[in-house]
Structure formats: structure tokens, C-alpha cells
Design a protein around this motif. Structure first.
Motif, mmCIF file in Angstrom:
data_model
loop_
_atom_site.group_PDB
_atom_site.id
_atom_site.type_symbol
_atom_site.label_atom_id
_atom_site.label_comp_id
_atom_site.label_asym_id
_atom_site.label_seq_id
_atom_site.Cartn_x
_atom_site.Cartn_y
_atom_site.Cartn_z
ATOM 1 N N CYS A 237 110.862 63.980 9.875
ATOM 2 C CA CYS A 237 111.844 63.010 10.345
ATOM 3 C C CYS A 237 113.146 63.263 9.594
ATOM 4 C CB CYS A 237 111.360 61.571 10.208
ATOM 5 S SG CYS A 237 110.696 61.101 8.620
ATOM 6 N N VAL B 232 117.382 61.913 8.622
ATOM 7 C CA VAL B 232 118.532 61.008 8.614
ATOM 8 C C VAL B 232 119.755 61.866 8.347
ATOM 9 C CG1 VAL B 232 119.735 59.184 7.341
ATOM 10 C CG2 VAL B 232 117.325 58.899 7.935
ATOM 11 N N ILE C 91 116.165 57.547 17.137
ATOM 12 C CA ILE C 91 115.813 56.128 17.027
ATOM 13 C C ILE C 91 116.908 55.431 16.237
ATOM 14 C CG2 ILE C 91 114.156 54.502 16.062
ATOM 15 C CD1 ILE C 91 111.967 56.500 16.631
ATOM 16 N N SER C 92 117.519 54.441 16.856
ATOM 17 C CA SER C 92 118.681 53.781 16.254
ATOM 18 C C SER C 92 118.344 52.400 15.726
ATOM 19 C CB SER C 92 119.802 53.675 17.286
ATOM 20 O OG SER C 92 120.866 52.881 16.790
ATOM 21 N N ALA C 93 118.909 52.075 14.552
ATOM 22 C CA ALA C 93 118.751 50.740 13.988
ATOM 23 C C ALA C 93 119.610 49.714 14.731
ATOM 24 C CB ALA C 93 119.109 50.759 12.501
ATOM 25 N N TYR D 251 114.672 50.974 16.937
ATOM 26 C CA TYR D 251 113.713 51.220 15.866
ATOM 27 C C TYR D 251 112.538 50.249 15.948
ATOM 28 C CZ TYR D 251 111.452 51.569 11.373
ATOM 29 O OH TYR D 251 110.508 51.734 10.391
ATOM 30 N N ARG E 45 108.786 50.419 14.173
ATOM 31 C CA ARG E 45 108.076 51.237 13.187
ATOM 32 C C ARG E 45 106.842 51.920 13.757
ATOM 33 N NH1 ARG E 45 103.785 50.166 9.780
ATOM 34 N NH2 ARG E 45 103.624 51.593 8.006
ATOM 35 N N ALA F 295 107.690 54.755 16.074
ATOM 36 C CA ALA F 295 108.226 55.918 15.360
ATOM 37 C C ALA F 295 107.112 56.719 14.696
ATOM 38 C CB ALA F 295 109.246 55.457 14.317
ATOM 39 N N PHE G 91 116.420 59.321 12.644
ATOM 40 C CA PHE G 91 116.796 57.913 12.498
ATOM 41 C C PHE G 91 118.312 57.821 12.388
ATOM 42 C CE2 PHE G 91 112.469 58.050 10.739
ATOM 43 C CZ PHE G 91 111.869 57.108 11.568
ATOM 44 N N ARG H 93 113.430 54.467 5.435
ATOM 45 C CA ARG H 93 112.631 54.994 6.553
ATOM 46 C C ARG H 93 111.510 55.911 6.046
ATOM 47 N NH1 ARG H 93 114.262 51.052 9.168
ATOM 48 N NH2 ARG H 93 116.077 51.181 10.532
#
Length: 244
Positions: free
Chosen positions: A55, A57, A108-110, A120, A122, A125, A137, A155
């Protein structure tokens, strides 16, 4: 201070790759450099082919940095939300590069933007990771005043990652800037507390504290070294390991 010169960490089954937005702009002063994005996608592909679940960021500093906007008189919360939107743009660019290689990837967006990416959730994901999809993320934690370093650490803990790989311009953590000081010394291993006490600049303090409290190791390595990401997982290369 110890210097293992590249001794292998344990083999990791699921990892978080944290990179700055600046890493995507190549030699340009701003924006996205498609060949650089494609090269980083190659690195991610090579690790996924090892069977490692990945994953990511990605920061937004190549497009907009909230703190800089705030320093120029913009209200901090607004500036930070603009920075979060920049991370979504970078995530979509990386998704495109990964999918061009035939890899399955989810952004995947907050912050909800359902036409562009998934919200998002959990468990969803984690399921993507279990299905060997690469998960990116975006939009940080969804809250102002938190950096993408903190988002990556949060995350990584939520996804039960075994380590955070922080890709930078240098091959580890140094006691001072190696580009300015020829006598700078690299740490092979360093504790979370030492990073905080000496202001070594690995990640911001809240991210380091969150990693420390959850015993999540941070591997700092050079993203500019071709094959460096995979090499560390194979027990080769040069890096710094931050742990208890």
C-alpha cells in the motif's frame, strides 16, 4: 550509532511505501514527470511480484504544500485541504502508471469523491490487499494539521503492515545533511526516541510517536536507486532501520 551497511531486515509480507510528492516531479521544479512516475511504478511492480502486499501514501508537495500556503497568508485549514486534494491527483497518476503495467490498483480517499476513487473503509481496503491489489491512500487522514507522514503511519497500523518504507533522495538517515556536509554519518539503525531527540527529520514527530507506540519499524532508503525497494526486501542495499 550502528551501521549495518545493508543487513537484511526480516522478510515482510505487507508494507507501506511512503513517498513525497516531490519524488514524482523528477528534475522539474513542480508538477508530475511521467517517466519518473513510471519508474516508481516499476519499483512497486517488482516488489509485488515477490508476493509482498503493497500500500502507498504519496505527498502533495509537488503540487501544493499546505504549510507554505498558510505561511503566505492563507488560512491553515483551507491550505491543508488543498494539499490533500493534491495528494489525490498524485495518487491517480500513480494508479494510471501501475494499471498501464497490468497491475490492479485502488485509490482510496479519506475525503469522499466517489466519481474519482473509493472512500476509506478499513475492511474493504484490507480485502483489496488480500486480493493482491495495490492500494494508494489519498487525502491524508482527511483532517487538517496532519501530514501525509502521519497518514502513512496511521494507515500502515490500520492495515496491519509490518513496516513503513520511506523513499527519499538519500540512502538512509544521517546525523546531518549529506548533500551539504561531506563528513555526515549514516545511521544503520536508530531508535524512535533518538530520531525525536536529535530532530533527525525522518518523519514528523507525531508520525514517529505513532510508529513507536505500535512498534512499527521504518525503513528509510533511496528511491533514486533503481531496484532499491526490492533489494532491501531481498536483504541487499543500504538503508536505515528506525525501531525500538
Amino acid at each position: 550509532m550502528t551501521d549495518h551497511g545493508g543487513a537484511a531486515p526480516a522478510q515482510y509480507g505487507r508494507v507501506m511505501l511512503k513517498i513525497s510528492g516531490e519524488a514524482l516531479m523528477g528534475d522539474q521544479g513542480y508538477g508530475l514527470h511521467p517517466p519518473t512516475v513510471a519508474r516508481i511504478a516499476d519499483e512497486v511492480e517488482s516488489v509485488q511480484k515477490m508476493g509482498v502486499e503493497v500500500c502507498m501514501v504519496i505527498g502533495g508537495g509537488n503540487i501544493f504544500r499546505g504549510l507554505q500556503g498558510s505561511a503566505q497568508g492563507m488560512e491553515r485549514t483551507t491550505a491543508d485541504y488543498m494539499g490533500m486534494l493534491a495528494t489525490v491527483m498524485n495518487a491517480l497518476a500513480m494508479q494510471s502508471a501501475l494499471e498501464a503495467k497490468g497491475l490492479h490498483c485502488r485509490v482510496i480517499s479519506a475525503i469522499r469523491m466517489d466519481e474519482v476513487c473509493e472512500p476509506y473503509i478499513r475492511r474493504r481496503a484490507i480485502r483489496h490487499l488480500e486480493k493482491k491489489r495495490i492500494v494508494i491512500f489519498a487525502a491524508g487522514t482527511g483532517n487538517p494539521y496532519f501530514t501525509t507522514d502521519t497518514a502513512a503511519t496511521l494507515r500502515a497500523n490500520e492495515m496491519n503492515c509490518e513496516a513503513i518504507f520511506k523513499g527519499t533522495k538519500v540512502d538512509g538517515v544521517y546525523d546531518k545533511d549529506p548533500k551539504k556536509h561531506s563528513d555526515a554519518k549514516r545511521y544503520g539503525e536508530v531508535s524512535y526516541d533518538e530520531v525525536l531527540q536529535k530532530h533527525l527529520g525522518v518523519m514528523d514527530a507525531s508520525a514517529i510517536a505513532l510508529a513507536r507506540d505500535n512498534r512499527l519499524p521504518i525503513i528509510v532508503f533511496s528511491l533514486d536507486e533503481p531496484g532499491g525497494f526490492r533489494g532491501i526486501l531481498e536483504g541487499k542495499g543500504t538503508y536505515t532501520r528506525v525501531h525500538n
